[in-house]
Motif scaffolding. Structure first.
Motif, PDB file in Angstrom:
ATOM      1  N   ARG A 172       3.694  10.133  -1.274  1.00  0.00           N
ATOM      2  CA  ARG A 172       2.745  10.904  -0.444  1.00  0.00           C
ATOM      3  C   ARG A 172       3.524  11.800   0.509  1.00  0.00           C
ATOM      4  O   ARG A 172       3.266  11.819   1.720  1.00  0.00           O
ATOM      5  CB  ARG A 172       1.867   9.973   0.367  1.00  0.00           C
TER       6      ARG A 172
ATOM      7  N   GLY B 188       0.783  -1.229   0.000  1.00  0.00           N
ATOM      8  CA  GLY B 188       0.000   0.000   0.000  1.00  0.00           C
ATOM      9  C   GLY B 188       0.817   1.282   0.000  1.00  0.00           C
ATOM     10  O   GLY B 188       0.276   2.360   0.215  1.00  0.00           O
TER      11      GLY B 188
ATOM     12  N   THR C  98       3.053  -0.225  -7.003  1.00  0.00           N
ATOM     13  CA  THR C  98       2.425  -0.457  -8.302  1.00  0.00           C
ATOM     14  C   THR C  98       2.172   0.866  -9.016  1.00  0.00           C
ATOM     15  O   THR C  98       2.469   1.010 -10.208  1.00  0.00           O
ATOM     16  CB  THR C  98       1.111  -1.247  -8.113  1.00  0.00           C
ATOM     17  N   THR C  99       1.678   1.842  -8.276  1.00  0.00           N
ATOM     18  CA  THR C  99       1.416   3.159  -8.869  1.00  0.00           C
ATOM     19  C   THR C  99       2.693   3.712  -9.502  1.00  0.00           C
ATOM     20  O   THR C  99       2.695   4.162 -10.648  1.00  0.00           O
ATOM     21  CB  THR C  99       0.946   4.133  -7.763  1.00  0.00           C
TER      22      THR C  99
HETATM   23  N1  LIG Z   1       0.890   9.699  -4.321  1.00  0.00           N
HETATM   24  C1  LIG Z   1      -0.286   9.130  -4.016  1.00  0.00           C
HETATM   25  N2  LIG Z   1      -1.355   9.888  -3.668  1.00  0.00           N
HETATM   26  C2  LIG Z   1      -2.541   9.328  -3.355  1.00  0.00           C
HETATM   27  N3  LIG Z   1      -2.792   8.019  -3.390  1.00  0.00           N
HETATM   28  C3  LIG Z   1      -1.769   7.197  -3.734  1.00  0.00           C
HETATM   29  C4  LIG Z   1      -0.480   7.695  -4.060  1.00  0.00           C
HETATM   30  N4  LIG Z   1       0.312   6.644  -4.380  1.00  0.00           N
HETATM   31  C5  LIG Z   1      -0.448   5.537  -4.234  1.00  0.00           C
HETATM   32  N5  LIG Z   1      -1.712   5.865  -3.855  1.00  0.00           N
HETATM   33  C6  LIG Z   1      -2.840   4.941  -3.603  1.00  0.00           C
HETATM   34  O1  LIG Z   1      -2.481   4.077  -2.559  1.00  0.00           O
HETATM   35  C7  LIG Z   1      -2.980   2.773  -2.785  1.00  0.00           C
HETATM   36  C8  LIG Z   1      -1.855   1.772  -2.771  1.00  0.00           C
HETATM   37  O2  LIG Z   1      -0.998   2.038  -3.860  1.00  0.00           O
HETATM   38  P1  LIG Z   1      -0.270   0.858  -4.655  1.00  0.00           P
HETATM   39  O3  LIG Z   1       0.496   1.512  -5.747  1.00  0.00           O
HETATM   40  O4  LIG Z   1      -1.239  -0.198  -5.030  1.00  0.00           O
HETATM   41  O5  LIG Z   1       0.706   0.333  -3.512  1.00  0.00           O
HETATM   42  P2  LIG Z   1       1.529  -1.047  -3.420  1.00  0.00           P
HETATM   43  O6  LIG Z   1       1.728  -1.547  -4.798  1.00  0.00           O
HETATM   44  O7  LIG Z   1       2.784  -0.653  -2.721  1.00  0.00           O
HETATM   45  O8  LIG Z   1       0.712  -1.973  -2.589  1.00  0.00           O
HETATM   46  C9  LIG Z   1      -3.720   2.829  -4.105  1.00  0.00           C
HETATM   47  O9  LIG Z   1      -5.086   3.018  -3.872  1.00  0.00           O
HETATM   48  C10 LIG Z   1      -3.124   4.042  -4.787  1.00  0.00           C
HETATM   49  O10 LIG Z   1      -4.042   4.628  -5.683  1.00  0.00           O
END
Ligand SMILES: Nc1ncnc2c1ncn2[C@@H]1O[C@H](COP(=O)(O)OP(=O)(O)O)[C@@H](O)[C@H]1O
Ligand SMILES: [Mg+2]
Length: 390
Positions: free
Chosen positions: A306, A141, A145-146
């Protein structure tokens, strides 16, 4: 990206779907439009049914020498043997009936696979190897991935041949983040273990039409993950780096055997931190583990996601706790989850947003410059890869 050469501007509506949605329409020929010269990311030219055969053949003939990886597909109102023979002789890959959308889509897919295979053969013939960039954090989280998806999309849009591999084998969500209908997954490579080649890799690669990014997704069935042996990951990366300039890896939130295998061959590891104590504690453990494994400290950097969250912890606290600088910060935005839910990376959805600017900055400073990539002079959109000599 695909170029659609057609006298009618409305042709993009007629063929857009079969071409995967992202085609640039030009009315003058590709030479007049200088598109091919200016943007190396084009991999296919589809020629509309009203463009004279002689002009089409002239383009195919020239490009087959200058850019053998470029596919040329010719659409005709009627398929005639003489047209077919002349077109194929000049280097056109396929001639397809203009009103047969499924056949056009199929032919586009075949051409893409061939382009990947040829680019690979070309790379193996002496060009530098592509760079493997792993995005990792031992916590879920945090934005792995983002960031991996958006970084890879940016690299692909900049003209670099880029492959994104989802190593979160059980719960990977790269496919859904990009709204892809995968042609295959890493699980389909199991039967090719030990003899994986360009064709095999191409057979499980899906193209993200809007960016030209290539993707190997995780299996859709989490049970398949354990059938993927970790040496296969190494084999996949070895093969991929001969065909691509960049291979970006998204990962699960733990040191799985697949992650360890990938870290071993990575040229750069981006460690994702957020402003919370558990994430930072985990990151310290990750850094210690990487040190113990003997990974080079130069080949990793910390990215704060973030970064503007108001949670009582600041970026300098993170730097102090980790005893290393933060290489790049990406702010928070509600547009990120919104764009993920739409299946459109924020970089494409809101290219001017602070998050997109930060991700592009990160890619340019920490990835493209690091590996010696320099913009070619003369054109804004074209970037040639020139790796620095080691
Ligand atoms: N910079 C950001 N601002 C707001 N939300 C974010 C940001 N980066 C990621 N998120 C949100 O946080 C959640 C987890 O992100 P994700 O990329 O799936 O993390 P991971 O792959 O590390 O588990 C998702 O809902 C994503 O949209
Ligand atoms: Mg993830």
């Amino acid at each position: 990206m695909t170029i659609l050469w057609d006298a009618r501007p409305a042709a993009v509506d007629t063929y857009g779907f079969a071409l995967g949605g992202a085609a640039e329409v030009i009315q003058a020929g590709p030479r007049e439009s200088r598109l091919l010269e200016e943007d190396a990311s084009h991999t296919l030219v589809v020629i509309g049914p009203d463009i004279p055969l002689a002009s089409a053949c002239e383009l195919a003939e020239r490009e087959r020498v200058e850019r053998p990886e470029l596919g040329v597909i010719l659409l005709r109102h009627r398929l005639e043997v003489t047209t077919l023979a002349q077109a194929l002789r000049s280097g056109v890959r396929e001639v397809v009936q203009a009103d047969d959308q499924p056949a056009i889509a199929e032919s586009v897919r075949r051409s893409e696979s061939l382009t990947v295979a040829l680019a690979g053969a070309h790379a193996a013939g002496g060009a530098s190897e592509g760079k493997v960039v792993t995005v990792f954090s031992a916590k879920g989280g945090v934005g792995k991935t983002t960031l991996s998806v958006n970084l890879a999309v940016h690299l692909a849009l900049s003209g670099a041949r880029t492959l994104l591999v989802d190593l979160d084998l059980m719960f990977g969500d790269v496919a859904i983040s990009l709204q892809l209908e995968p042609r295959g997954s890493i699980g389909d490579l199991v039967s090719m273990a030990g003899h994986l080649d360009a064709q095999g890799l191409a057979s499980v690669t899906t193209t993200h039409a809007a960016s030209g990014l290539h993707v190997v997704t995780a299996p859709s069935d989490p049970g398949e993950a354990e059938r993927v042996p970790s040496p296969l990951v190494v084999e996949l990366l070895r093969e991929a780096r001969t065909h691509y300039d960049y291979v970006v890896l998204d990962t699960p939130p733990s040191f799985t055997e697949h992650v360890l295998a990938a870290l071993d061959v990575s040229d750069l590891t981006l460690l994702i931190a957020t402003l919370d104590i558990p994430a930072i504690k985990n990151l310290r453990l990750v850094i210690n583990t990487l040190d113990t494994l003997g990974a080079s400290a130069d080949s990793r950097c910390v990215v704060l996601n973030r970064s503007d969250a108001k949670v009582g912890l600041r970026a300098d606290d993170v730097e102090a706790a980790l005893k290393r600088p933060i290489a790049a910060s990406v702010p928070s935005s509600l547009s990120v989850p919104a764009s993920t839910n739409r299946g459109v990376p924020i970089l494409l959805d809101e290219p001017r947003s602070p998050v997109s600017l930060a991700i592009r900055g990160l890619a340019d400073a920490e990835i493209r410059s690091r590996f010696g990539e320099q913009p070619r002079t003369g054109s804004k959109r074209s970037f040639g890869l020139r790796w620095s000599k080691k």
